[in-house]
Design an enzyme around this catalytic site. Structure first.
Site, PDB file in Angstrom:
ATOM      1  N   GLU A  14       3.695  -7.050  -6.664  1.00  0.00           N
ATOM      2  CA  GLU A  14       2.311  -7.630  -6.418  1.00  0.00           C
ATOM      3  C   GLU A  14       1.396  -8.031  -7.747  1.00  0.00           C
ATOM      4  OE1 GLU A  14       3.559  -5.289  -4.533  1.00  0.00           O
ATOM      5  OE2 GLU A  14       4.195  -6.495  -2.847  1.00  0.00           O
ATOM      6  N   HIS A  42       1.341  -0.319   6.683  1.00  0.00           N
ATOM      7  CA  HIS A  42       1.547  -1.786   6.939  1.00  0.00           C
ATOM      8  C   HIS A  42       0.809  -2.337   8.163  1.00  0.00           C
ATOM      9  CE1 HIS A  42       5.248  -0.176   4.809  1.00  0.00           C
ATOM     10  NE2 HIS A  42       5.335  -1.449   4.353  1.00  0.00           N
TER      11      HIS A  42
END
Lengths: 337, 373
Positions: free
Chosen positions: A70, A139
């Protein structure tokens, strides 16, 4: 007018804008959508299916697959934005912002200021929020409050397909970095969406329903839960005014304040945790600027201050429900009567 | 003996429910078909519903403040001599017809598209027989402006509403001339695409001026002409409205601007504002409206000068205007007074076909009927 899902609306927004402006690129993990699988390379359209068809139409120079890193995605995208492209970068789960937050909050958000207004950073970060899939604590979060707290970032939290398309096009055309939050349980939600491109200005709330009794402010999936609560409350003669801010930064303060000045009662519904959150922020806004109008304490219906539980039964309790919203509205409505 | 159900009406394509604001008659009052019976609020606009039946208002079923789906029973009109027991039985036995429920569910609008020159134009074609009535909306509007009119007129006669270039669901990029003659030529092409020769024309505001251009150009094809608060008869126009409409991006500004259209600002509902914003947000709309405004109302003044054409048209014409019109002054009707029938409506702003729908529908039907006779 055709009905489209949020997934289709986002896909259409990306495709139409990429056709209009060759400087727009998409970058992220498997955004080509099916790398390494058999058959067509964009068969899947990414893990969310949102970028389906883009690789085939625009090619690998504009639909860029990255390694699972990321920090590289956001770093490359921030650099590309400040040097002339308009990247739409995908941070698959917003929960992962921790590994790339320097690139977002200390670089992209600051360029315009650090370079004396001579640089612009037209970067969009698409990212997934929300609990409800039993995807556990890493998540399932909704950290738009964190993005909202950073000056220099704009933050979008759409609740339906019409808004999703208009706000994503607006985000792409905006010259500042925008974090665009998509709720993972809402991609299949359908509503009427024009085929033509259109933009919805930031900082313009949507009044979902009119009412004079209690103002309810809700975001993303909570807009639909609040609407369910409203149907039940209507049978008891309680009419809520339901406001969906659509963007948390900028925030349409006037629409909220004007409504509370009329109703005198406010409930804020937020799927995120309650400390230093949007719900808290809006409560402070109203206490600060519309105190004299209030006839009852402000109530916040939010997740508790805990990580999102993995167990489906606990997760269900964790997320604000239509019943909890209705109960809060009833309490506020009856206060002082 | 007939006991008649008064039910929640369906106004426009998207209405699913309405809220009873207040009854204008009481139980026991005699009512005629065109008597104003009840005020109903939708999320789009508040309107008065006429009784549609003659008799005595025997029972008010829906209390003020209640919200009901379309087709639901709201009142009963029956002869005075009907027994209370019969009315009770009628109310108890009333079932919302399935067709209404199906209609409420169905989202599919019947609007279609035709090709007219370089444009795709959206149109809604309702009704069957007769010389068609063609409805032309004004600046910034679309075919939904006829939500209280088209389905009523279409009960007797084919009625077509269309979206002008740059408007509604039609092409947004303007390609040809956009003055009165140019847009009248677009109407001509639309009629050719529909294979229609003669029409009754009804135009509102700028659409009135376009209809008048068409009638002046091809009078033999126009069976009658009804102009509602038309442009083209005098120089004045509310420049703040035109500029505001071109400029608005946000709900609160839009609400202020749209309230100029009606005599009672409370009529404008959330959906009317939202519909205008959704239209204004589409790519190309701002450019189209700016161009049309610059052509039609340069410097906030109309290109007028059609009064003489109107006064000398060799066909049945009428002019309808709201006394409280804040967009185009009702004084413009004076230019043709005595030479053209003029109907000036009280408690009415720039949208007579919405604010005084029942009356305007009757005026249109009467002129159309006379022209056919």
């Amino acid at each position: 007018m055709p009905q489209k899902s949020i997934r289709q609306a986002l896909n259409e927004a990306l495709a139409q804008e990429m056709r209009r402006d060759p400087t727009i690129v998409v970058i992220g993990e498997d955004v080509s959508g099916g790398a390494g699988t058999e058959g067509q390379r964009d068969a899947y359209g990414g893990v969310l299916g949102v970028t389906k068809g883009l690789f085939g139409e625009f090619g690998e120079a504009r639909v860029i697959d990255t390694p699972i890193t990321e920090s590289a995605i956001m770093g490359a995208a921030a650099g590309a934005a400040v040097t002339g492209l308009r990247p739409v970068a995908e941070l698959m789960f917003s929960d992962f912002f921790g590994v790339c937050f320097d690139q977002i909050f200390n670089q992209a958000a600051k360029f315009r200021y650090m370079f004396g207004g001579k640089a612009k950073t037209p970067l969009v970060i698409r990212t997934m929020i929300g609990a409800g899939r039993s995807a556990a604590a890493q998540h399932s979060q909704s950290p738009y409050g964190v993005f909202t707290a950073v000056p220099g970032l704009k933050c979008v939290v759409p609740s339906n397909a019409y808004d999703a398309k208009g706000l994503l096009i607006q985000a792409i055309r905006d010259d500042d970095p925008v974090v665009f939050c998509e709720h993972k349980l809402m991609y299949d939600l359908r509503t009427e969406v024009p085929d033509e491109p259109y933009t919805i200005p930031f900082g313009e709330a949507n009044v979902v329903r009119d009412g004079d009794d209690v103002t309810v402010v809700a975001l993303a999936r909570m807009v639909h839960y609040a609407n369910e609560a409203a149907e039940a409350l209507e049978k008891d003669g309680i009419e809520i005014e339901l406001i969906d801010p659509r963007t948390t930064s900028p925030l349409d303060e006037d629409t909220i304040l004007e409504s509370v000045e009329r109703t005198g009662r406010l409930v804020i519904v937020d799927e995120a945790t309650p400390r230093c959150s949007i719900a808290t922020d809006i409560a402070a806004l109203v206490a600060d600027k519309a105190f004299d109008a209030l006839k009852a304490p402000i109530r916040r219906v939010t997740a508790p201050h805990t990580p999102v539980p993995f167990a489906p039964s606990l997760e269900k309790l964790y997320i604000p429900s239509p019943d909890k919203i209705a109960a809060a509205v009833r309490e506020v409505h009856g206060y002082g009567k | 003996m007939t006991i008649a159900a008064i039910t929640m009406p369906k106004w426009g394509l998207t209405m699913t429910e309405g809220k009873i604001l207040g009854w204008l008659k009481e139980e026991g009052d005699a009512v005629g078909p065109s008597d104003e019976l009840v005020e109903i609020e939708t999320t789009k606009i508040t309107n008065v519903m006429e009784a549609g039946e003659a008799g005595t208002l025997r029972r008010i079923v829906a209390a003020p403040g209640s919200t009901l789906p379309i087709g639901a029973l709201i009142a009963v009109v029956a002869p005075q001599e009907a027994a209370d027991g019969e009315i009770d039985a009628f109310v108890a036995g009333f079932v919302v017809p399935d067709t209404t429920a199906a209609e409420a569910e169905s989202e599919a609008p019947a609007a279609r598209e035709l090709a007219a020159g370089d444009y795709r134009l959206r149109y809604l074609d309702l009704g069957e027989s007769g010389v068609p009535i063609v409805l032309i909306h004004g600046f910034g509007a679309d075919l939904n402006t006829w939500m209280f009119n088209q389905s009523v007129l279409a009960e007797r006669q084919r009625t077509i509403a269309l979206d002008l270039p740059g408007h509604g669901g039609s092409s947004k990029a303007l390609k040809g001339p956009i003055d009165g003659a140019g847009l009248a030529a677009d109407i001509d092409r639309a009629l050719a695409a529909l294979d229609i020769d003669r029409v009754h024309l009804v135009g509102h505001s700028m659409g009135g001026a376009i209809a008048l251009h068409f009638a002046g150009w091809q009078p033999a094809r126009v069976a009658s002409l009804t102009l509602l608060a038309p442009a083209g008869l005098g120089p004045e126009i509310n420049a703040a409205f035109i500029d505001g409409f071109v400029r608005i991006e946000r709900r609160r500004e839009a609400q202020e601007v749209l309230r100029l259209l009606v005599h009672d600002p409370a009529l404008v509902g959330r959906t009317m504002v939202e519909d205008v914003l959704r239209y204004k947000r589409l790519d190309g709309v701002s450019a189209a409206l700016s161009a049309i405004a610059a052509e039609w109302f340069p410097g906030g003044v109309q290109r007028a000068g059609q009064a003489e054409i109107l006064a000398t048209l060799p066909l049945p014409v009428q002019l309808v205007w709201g006394r409280d019109d804040r967009i185009i002054p009702v004084a413009h009707a004076a230019a043709v007074a005595g030479r053209v029938p003029v109907h000036i409506l009280d408690s009415c702003g720039h949208l007579p076909h919405m604010e005084k729908a029942g009356e305007v529908n009757r005026l249109i039907a009467r002129l159309v009927g006379e022209a056919a006779a």
